[in-house]
Design a protein around this motif. Structure first.
Motif, mmCIF file in Angstrom:
data_model
loop_
_atom_site.group_PDB
_atom_site.id
_atom_site.type_symbol
_atom_site.label_atom_id
_atom_site.label_comp_id
_atom_site.label_asym_id
_atom_site.label_seq_id
_atom_site.Cartn_x
_atom_site.Cartn_y
_atom_site.Cartn_z
ATOM 1 N N TYR A 29 0.777 -1.151 -0.085
ATOM 2 C CA TYR A 29 0.104 0.027 -0.231
ATOM 3 C C TYR A 29 1.027 1.207 0.009
ATOM 4 O O TYR A 29 1.700 1.525 0.936
ATOM 5 N N LEU A 32 4.005 1.240 1.938
ATOM 6 C CA LEU A 32 4.124 0.103 2.975
ATOM 7 C C LEU A 32 4.118 -1.347 2.268
ATOM 8 O O LEU A 32 2.929 -1.435 1.622
ATOM 9 N N VAL A 34 3.264 -5.171 2.789
ATOM 10 C CA VAL A 34 2.389 -5.711 3.637
ATOM 11 C C VAL A 34 2.909 -7.229 3.428
ATOM 12 O O VAL A 34 2.998 -8.014 4.472
ATOM 13 N N PRO A 53 0.369 -12.593 14.196
ATOM 14 C CA PRO A 53 -0.078 -11.565 15.262
ATOM 15 C C PRO A 53 -0.752 -10.699 14.362
ATOM 16 O O PRO A 53 -0.740 -10.666 13.180
ATOM 17 N N SER A 54 -1.284 -9.752 14.944
ATOM 18 C CA SER A 54 -2.186 -8.676 14.124
ATOM 19 C C SER A 54 -1.135 -7.819 13.558
ATOM 20 O O SER A 54 -0.039 -7.566 13.811
ATOM 21 N N GLY A 55 -1.681 -7.716 12.323
ATOM 22 C CA GLY A 55 -0.948 -6.800 11.402
ATOM 23 C C GLY A 55 0.345 -7.705 10.472
ATOM 24 O O GLY A 55 0.893 -6.956 9.672
ATOM 25 N N SER A 56 0.097 -9.076 10.482
ATOM 26 C CA SER A 56 1.083 -9.637 9.945
ATOM 27 C C SER A 56 1.090 -9.617 8.420
ATOM 28 O O SER A 56 1.682 -10.339 7.698
ATOM 29 N N GLY A 57 -0.306 -9.524 7.945
ATOM 30 C CA GLY A 57 -0.827 -9.474 6.558
ATOM 31 C C GLY A 57 -1.748 -10.745 6.106
ATOM 32 O O GLY A 57 -1.897 -10.972 5.075
ATOM 33 N N LYS A 58 -2.237 -11.289 7.468
ATOM 34 C CA LYS A 58 -2.971 -12.433 6.900
ATOM 35 C C LYS A 58 -4.178 -12.138 6.250
ATOM 36 O O LYS A 58 -4.884 -12.843 5.267
ATOM 37 N N SER A 59 -4.982 -11.001 6.693
ATOM 38 C CA SER A 59 -6.221 -10.857 5.847
ATOM 39 C C SER A 59 -5.733 -10.450 4.448
ATOM 40 O O SER A 59 -6.729 -10.696 3.894
ATOM 41 N N THR A 60 -4.741 -9.560 4.492
ATOM 42 C CA THR A 60 -4.485 -9.048 3.287
ATOM 43 C C THR A 60 -4.036 -10.319 2.168
ATOM 44 O O THR A 60 -4.684 -10.298 1.057
HETATM 45 P P1 ADP Z 1 -3.699 -9.178 9.806
HETATM 46 O O1 ADP Z 1 -4.915 -9.789 9.225
HETATM 47 O O2 ADP Z 1 -2.481 -10.085 10.001
HETATM 48 O O3 ADP Z 1 -4.026 -8.522 11.231
HETATM 49 P P2 ADP Z 1 -3.631 -7.156 7.685
HETATM 50 O O4 ADP Z 1 -3.567 -7.974 6.389
HETATM 51 O O5 ADP Z 1 -5.213 -6.784 8.258
HETATM 52 O O6 ADP Z 1 -2.957 -8.117 8.942
HETATM 53 O O7 ADP Z 1 -2.769 -6.049 7.803
HETATM 54 C C1 ADP Z 1 -1.438 -5.801 7.495
HETATM 55 C C2 ADP Z 1 -0.911 -4.418 7.345
HETATM 56 O O8 ADP Z 1 -1.299 -3.888 6.157
HETATM 57 C C3 ADP Z 1 -1.271 -3.596 8.573
HETATM 58 O O9 ADP Z 1 -0.044 -2.858 9.188
HETATM 59 C C4 ADP Z 1 -2.436 -2.643 7.853
HETATM 60 O O10 ADP Z 1 -2.448 -1.517 8.459
HETATM 61 C C5 ADP Z 1 -1.896 -2.836 6.627
HETATM 62 N N1 ADP Z 1 -3.103 -2.579 5.688
HETATM 63 C C6 ADP Z 1 -4.219 -3.228 5.592
HETATM 64 N N2 ADP Z 1 -4.917 -2.767 4.461
HETATM 65 C C7 ADP Z 1 -4.577 -1.798 4.240
HETATM 66 C C8 ADP Z 1 -5.303 -0.608 3.254
HETATM 67 N N3 ADP Z 1 -6.227 -0.724 2.684
HETATM 68 N N4 ADP Z 1 -4.422 0.412 3.122
HETATM 69 C C9 ADP Z 1 -3.206 0.711 3.918
HETATM 70 N N5 ADP Z 1 -2.585 -0.421 4.767
HETATM 71 C C10 ADP Z 1 -3.344 -1.373 4.909
#
Ligand code: ADP
Ligand code: MG
Length: 268
Positions: A29, A32, A34, A53-60
Motif C-alpha cells: 500500500y 508500506l 504488507v 500476530p495482528s498486522g502480519s498480513g493474514k487478511s491481506t
Molecule cells: P492481519 O490480518 O494479519 O492482522 P492485515 O492484512 O489486516 O493483517 O494488515 C497488514 C498490514 O497492512 C497492517 O499494517 C495494516 O495496517 C496494513 N493495511 C491493511 N489494509 C490496508 C489498506 N487498505 N491500506 C493501507 N494499509 C493497509
C-alpha cells in the motif's frame, strides 16, 4: 480442465491438484509493503491454517486470493487461473470486471463479522447470489438452501432475520450462504473471533464437517486446537513473511523459530 488452466499449470509448474498456488506474492500500500513474498500451496481437498500476530498480513493475503486486492508482485493462481490477470500471447492482462466477478463467485469468504444481509431472512440470504449471479431458478436454489441449512443445523431458522439469531447461528448461516455458491475454495478470516466463547464450538464443528467432506479451506484463526486437529498444514506469518510452516501437530509441539514459539506461548 480448460486449456488455459492446463497451459498455466504446465508453464508455472503448478501441481495438478493445486487449488491455491502462491509464489513470491507481494502486496504494497503505497510505501508500506504488507506481503513480502508469500509462497503457499493448498492442494484441493486440504485445509491450510494461517496463524500470526495482528498486522502480519493474514487478511491481506486472503483478500488477494479472493480478488479483493491486486497483488504487487509474484504469482498467484486459484485452480490454475491467475488472480487478477490473464496470460495471453505471453503478456499479462488485467482481468475485466465481469470475469473478475465470475472468478470471485467461485471463492467463498467468511469474515469475523458474519456480513449477512440484515434486511433479508435466512432463506433470502442463501438464495440471493445463486439466483442473481448464477441464475439458478428460485425453486432449485431454495431446495439446495434447505439441504445446506440442514447441514449447519439451522433448517428451523429459514424465515428468521439475522438479528434474531445468535452470533454462532449467524456465522453458520454465513457459511451455508457461501456454500450455496458451490465454491471451489472457502477462505475464513478469523471466523470465530467475534463470538462469545460458548458459541465458538458450533461454528468450528460446521467447519470440521466441511473439511471432512473434502472442502478446500484456507483458515486464518487463533483456534490452535482446530488447526492441530483439522489443518493439513499450518503456516505462521509475521511481518508479511511466512516464518514457519509444517504439519500442525509437529509445529505446535515443537516450533523451530523463536518467533513461532513466542507467538504460540501467547495463544495456547
Ligand atoms: P492481519 O490480518 O494479519 O492482522 P492485515 O492484512 O489486516 O493483517 O494488515 C497488514 C498490514 O497492512 C497492517 O499494517 C495494516 O495496517 C496494513 N493495511 C491493511 N489494509 C490496508 C489498506 N487498505 N491500506 C493501507 N494499509 C493497509
Ligand atoms: Mg486480519
Amino acid at each position: 480442465m480448460s486449456d488455459v488452466k492446463s497451459e498455466n499449470r504446465a508453464r508455472f509448474g503448478v501441481p495438478a491438484d493445486s487449488m491455491v498456488f502462491a509464489r513470491g506474492v507481494r502486496k504494497s500500500y503505497s510505501q508500506l509493503e504488507v506481503l513480502k513474498g508469500i509462497d503457499l500451496d493448498v492442494p484441493a481437498g486440504s485445509v491450510a491454517c494461517i496463524i500470526g500476530p495482528s498486522g502480519s498480513g493474514k487478511s491481506t493475503f486472503l483478500r488477494c486470493i479472493n480478488h479483493l486486492e491486486k497483488i504487487s508482485g509474484g504469482l498467484l493462481l486459484v485452480d490454475g487461473q491467475f488472480v487478477g490477470y490473464d496470460l495471453r500471447d505471453d503478456k499479462l492482462y488485467e482481468v475485466k470486471d465481469d470475469l473478475l466477478c465470475q472468478r470471485r463467485a467461485e471463492i467463498g469468504m467468511l469474515f469475523q463479522s458474519f456480513n449477512l444481509f440484515s434486511h433479508m431472512t435466512v432463506m433470502e440470504n442463501l438464495i440471493e447470489a445463486p439466483t442473481q449471479v448464477r441464475r439458478i431458478a428460485p425453486d432449485q436454489a431454495k431446495a439446495e438452501a434447505e439441504i445446506l441449512l440442514k447441514r449447519v443445523g439451522l433448517l428451523d431458522k429459514v424465515d428468521r432475520y439475522p438479528r434474531e439469531l445468535s452470533g454462532g447461528q449467524q456465522q453458520r448461516v454465513a457459511i451455508a450462504r457461501a456454500m450455496a455458491m458451490k465454491p471451489k475454495v472457502l477462505l475464513f478470516d478469523e471466523p470465530t473471533s467475534a463470538l462469545d466463547p460458548e458459541l465458538v464450538g458450533e461454528v468450528l464443528q460446521v467447519m470440521r464437517d466441511l473439511a471432512e467432506s473434502g472442502m478446500t479451506m484456507v483458515v486464518v484463526t487463533h483456534e490452535i486446537g482446530f488447526a492441530r486437529e483439522i489443518g493439513d498444514q499450518l503456516v505462521f506469518m509475521d511481518g508479511g513473511v511466512i516464518v514457519e510452516r509444517g504439519a500442525p501437530r509437529q509445529m505446535i509441539a515443537d516450533p523451530q523459530s523463536p518467533r513461532t514459539r513466542e507467538f504460540l506461548s501467547r495463544v495456547l
